[in-house]
Scaffold this motif. Sequence first.
Motif, PDB file in Angstrom:
ATOM      1  N   GLU A 177       0.832  -1.213   0.000  1.00 13.79           N
ATOM      2  CA  GLU A 177       0.000   0.000   0.000  1.00 13.79           C
ATOM      3  C   GLU A 177       0.865   1.261   0.000  1.00 13.79           C
ATOM      4  O   GLU A 177       0.544   2.248  -0.691  1.00 13.79           O
ATOM      5  CB  GLU A 177      -0.925  -0.010   1.213  1.00 13.79           C
ATOM      6  CG  GLU A 177      -2.050  -1.032   1.115  1.00 13.79           C
ATOM      7  CD  GLU A 177      -2.814  -1.200   2.417  1.00 13.79           C
ATOM      8  OE1 GLU A 177      -3.961  -1.699   2.373  1.00 13.79           O
ATOM      9  OE2 GLU A 177      -2.272  -0.829   3.478  1.00 13.79           O
ATOM     10  N   ILE A 178       1.942   1.235   0.764  1.00 15.52           N
ATOM     11  CA  ILE A 178       2.863   2.381   0.798  1.00 15.52           C
ATOM     12  C   ILE A 178       3.503   2.582  -0.566  1.00 15.52           C
ATOM     13  O   ILE A 178       3.588   3.710  -1.075  1.00 15.52           O
ATOM     14  CB  ILE A 178       3.939   2.160   1.884  1.00 15.52           C
ATOM     15  CG1 ILE A 178       3.313   2.244   3.281  1.00 15.52           C
ATOM     16  CG2 ILE A 178       5.070   3.178   1.748  1.00 15.52           C
ATOM     17  CD1 ILE A 178       4.212   1.802   4.402  1.00 15.52           C
ATOM     18  N   ARG A 179       3.945   1.500  -1.177  1.00 18.12           N
ATOM     19  CA  ARG A 179       4.565   1.554  -2.502  1.00 18.12           C
ATOM     20  C   ARG A 179       3.590   2.122  -3.530  1.00 18.12           C
ATOM     21  O   ARG A 179       3.943   3.026  -4.312  1.00 18.12           O
ATOM     22  CB  ARG A 179       4.997   0.132  -2.885  1.00 18.12           C
ATOM     23  CG  ARG A 179       5.579  -0.029  -4.277  1.00 18.12           C
ATOM     24  CD  ARG A 179       5.714  -1.520  -4.558  1.00 18.12           C
ATOM     25  NE  ARG A 179       6.170  -1.799  -5.895  1.00 18.12           N
ATOM     26  CZ  ARG A 179       7.424  -2.046  -6.223  1.00 18.12           C
ATOM     27  NH1 ARG A 179       8.362  -2.023  -5.301  1.00 18.12           N
ATOM     28  NH2 ARG A 179       7.758  -2.322  -7.466  1.00 18.12           N
ATOM     29  N   LEU A 187       9.685  10.083   1.131  1.00 16.24           N
ATOM     30  CA  LEU A 187       9.424   8.796   1.768  1.00 16.24           C
ATOM     31  C   LEU A 187      10.044   8.817   3.161  1.00 16.24           C
ATOM     32  O   LEU A 187      11.234   8.540   3.340  1.00 16.24           O
ATOM     33  CB  LEU A 187      10.020   7.656   0.932  1.00 16.24           C
ATOM     34  CG  LEU A 187       9.493   7.532  -0.500  1.00 16.24           C
ATOM     35  CD1 LEU A 187      10.278   6.472  -1.268  1.00 16.24           C
ATOM     36  CD2 LEU A 187       8.008   7.217  -0.510  1.00 16.24           C
ATOM     37  N   ASN A 188       9.248   9.208   4.129  1.00 17.52           N
ATOM     38  CA  ASN A 188       9.694   9.272   5.531  1.00 17.52           C
ATOM     39  C   ASN A 188       9.292   7.946   6.195  1.00 17.52           C
ATOM     40  O   ASN A 188       8.339   7.884   6.964  1.00 17.52           O
ATOM     41  CB  ASN A 188       9.042  10.467   6.218  1.00 17.52           C
ATOM     42  CG  ASN A 188       9.523  10.672   7.646  1.00 17.52           C
ATOM     43  OD1 ASN A 188       8.872  11.347   8.434  1.00 17.52           O
ATOM     44  ND2 ASN A 188      10.656  10.099   8.009  1.00 17.52           N
ATOM     45  N   MET A 192      12.002  -0.488   5.489  1.00 12.29           N
ATOM     46  CA  MET A 192      10.731  -0.449   4.763  1.00 12.29           C
ATOM     47  C   MET A 192      10.914  -0.467   3.249  1.00 12.29           C
ATOM     48  O   MET A 192       9.947  -0.513   2.508  1.00 12.29           O
ATOM     49  CB  MET A 192       9.942   0.793   5.177  1.00 12.29           C
ATOM     50  CG  MET A 192       9.395   0.743   6.588  1.00 12.29           C
ATOM     51  SD  MET A 192       8.051  -0.439   6.740  1.00 12.29           S
ATOM     52  CE  MET A 192       6.783   0.393   5.791  1.00 12.29           C
ATOM     53  N   GLY A 193      12.161  -0.386   2.782  1.00 13.17           N
ATOM     54  CA  GLY A 193      12.406  -0.466   1.342  1.00 13.17           C
ATOM     55  C   GLY A 193      12.273   0.858   0.614  1.00 13.17           C
ATOM     56  O   GLY A 193      11.710   0.902  -0.499  1.00 13.17           O
ATOM     57  N   LYS A 194      12.787   1.923   1.191  1.00 16.06           N
ATOM     58  CA  LYS A 194      12.686   3.253   0.558  1.00 16.06           C
ATOM     59  C   LYS A 194      13.355   3.273  -0.813  1.00 16.06           C
ATOM     60  O   LYS A 194      12.820   3.838  -1.765  1.00 16.06           O
ATOM     61  CB  LYS A 194      13.318   4.318   1.477  1.00 16.06           C
ATOM     62  CG  LYS A 194      12.583   4.531   2.778  1.00 16.06           C
ATOM     63  CD  LYS A 194      13.219   5.617   3.626  1.00 16.06           C
ATOM     64  CE  LYS A 194      14.557   5.221   4.166  1.00 16.06           C
ATOM     65  NZ  LYS A 194      14.494   4.108   5.151  1.00 16.06           N
ATOM     66  N   THR A 195      14.538   2.658  -0.911  1.00 21.01           N
ATOM     67  CA  THR A 195      15.276   2.667  -2.178  1.00 21.01           C
ATOM     68  C   THR A 195      14.494   1.944  -3.271  1.00 21.01           C
ATOM     69  O   THR A 195      14.365   2.455  -4.390  1.00 21.01           O
ATOM     70  CB  THR A 195      16.656   2.012  -1.998  1.00 21.01           C
ATOM     71  OG1 THR A 195      17.364   2.660  -0.937  1.00 21.01           O
ATOM     72  CG2 THR A 195      17.469   2.119  -3.277  1.00 21.01           C
ATOM     73  N   VAL A 236      22.609   1.126   4.527  1.00 17.82           N
ATOM     74  CA  VAL A 236      23.172  -0.199   4.337  1.00 17.82           C
ATOM     75  C   VAL A 236      22.092  -1.244   4.598  1.00 17.82           C
ATOM     76  O   VAL A 236      21.387  -1.173   5.603  1.00 17.82           O
ATOM     77  CB  VAL A 236      24.370  -0.439   5.290  1.00 17.82           C
ATOM     78  CG1 VAL A 236      24.882  -1.864   5.156  1.00 17.82           C
ATOM     79  CG2 VAL A 236      25.490   0.548   4.982  1.00 17.82           C
ATOM     80  N   ASN A 237      21.967  -2.203   3.691  1.00 14.85           N
ATOM     81  CA  ASN A 237      20.983  -3.271   3.845  1.00 14.85           C
ATOM     82  C   ASN A 237      21.647  -4.517   4.427  1.00 14.85           C
ATOM     83  O   ASN A 237      22.651  -4.995   3.914  1.00 14.85           O
ATOM     84  CB  ASN A 237      20.351  -3.612   2.493  1.00 14.85           C
ATOM     85  CG  ASN A 237      19.539  -2.458   1.947  1.00 14.85           C
ATOM     86  OD1 ASN A 237      18.878  -1.759   2.700  1.00 14.85           O
ATOM     87  ND2 ASN A 237      19.590  -2.258   0.646  1.00 14.85           N
TER      88      ASN A 237
END
Length: 361
Positions: free
Chosen positions: A5-7, A22-23, A28-31, A291-292
Amino acid sequence: MTREEIREKAIKSYQYGKNVVLNLATGMGKTSIAIAILDGSPVRKLILVSETAHINLWEEEIEKYGRDFCNYKIVCYASLEKEIWNRYGVVIADECHHLSAKRRKLLAKMKKGNPDMRFIGLSATIMDDKLKEIFPIFSGINIIRNDLATSISEKIIAKPEINVIHLDMTPKEREISKNYDAAIERLKLEIDMEPDSIRKEKITDRLKRTGLQRKLFLGESKTEKVRDFLSGMENRRHIVFCSSIEQCNALDDDFNAAMHSKIRKPQQKIRDFNKHERDKLYVVGMLQEGVNLKDTDHGVIIQLPANRQQQLQIVGRLLRSKHPSIHIFCYKDTADETFLNRLKKELKNVNFNIYENEKKM
């Protein structure tokens, strides 16, 4: 909201002509969302990152998530001034809380020469006052927000077990700690009483330096107290956030797991960790943002930062596991407890287990 839903909300906001921030909490996968927003778009893209190491991370994420992500350039914020005369259709500002006043002026200059230029900002910890400073440059910003506490309560991110290990100081350590506390209180009083703005600024700088010295002392004095605890972590995947390069090297007994500014090819160690080819990392600062990490079962924080942003970045790094455990070392009746209370305020829905002295694993 779910991740999907965010995406979808982010993609639609940009498609409807909005600029997007994108705060979202770390993890949460911002990149990947930023890549999805612009995937297939021929527009020229400028991606701003805070450190050189993050350029490779973005390249890896684009290769992983982008089907047709093209026509882009990735540079560090420090190189932004070299780009102001180039025309870009969109700027992606990774960790956009790094947009200082000088950098915002450079973006404003780019925008003036290219009125149609769009903006996508990414940050887990950007404050509202910083966002307000971006609004005059890029109008119509839609902020998509899901902080760490909300993401945990909505079960998007795993709820951690947080263990606080209370430590006792030696009399000598207690004396040094109290001296730092007294010096900091004196400097705060001087700032309140000083009418001259230039002198006030100098005293403020001294206050910051003294605060950093106190934090370094609190962290480094825990080295031997932490060593026995870490001996029980040998067969568990874990990351240890150290206070200094010296502490990092001292705790890394096999001289193979340390990651800091003096280590060559640190990204290879992260790749090895994510592939389960190594089970531990000892780091100084450099994993706090961008960093992931995968399957970090245990995280050890020797010295919790005073700064809210840094606290949330570190904790967020350690929640990429089904059952994450975080172990925080804390001196009783010191500034450590003030720092810890800030984190508790941010994570109201998480239980903090308290243990006296070194907890055995």
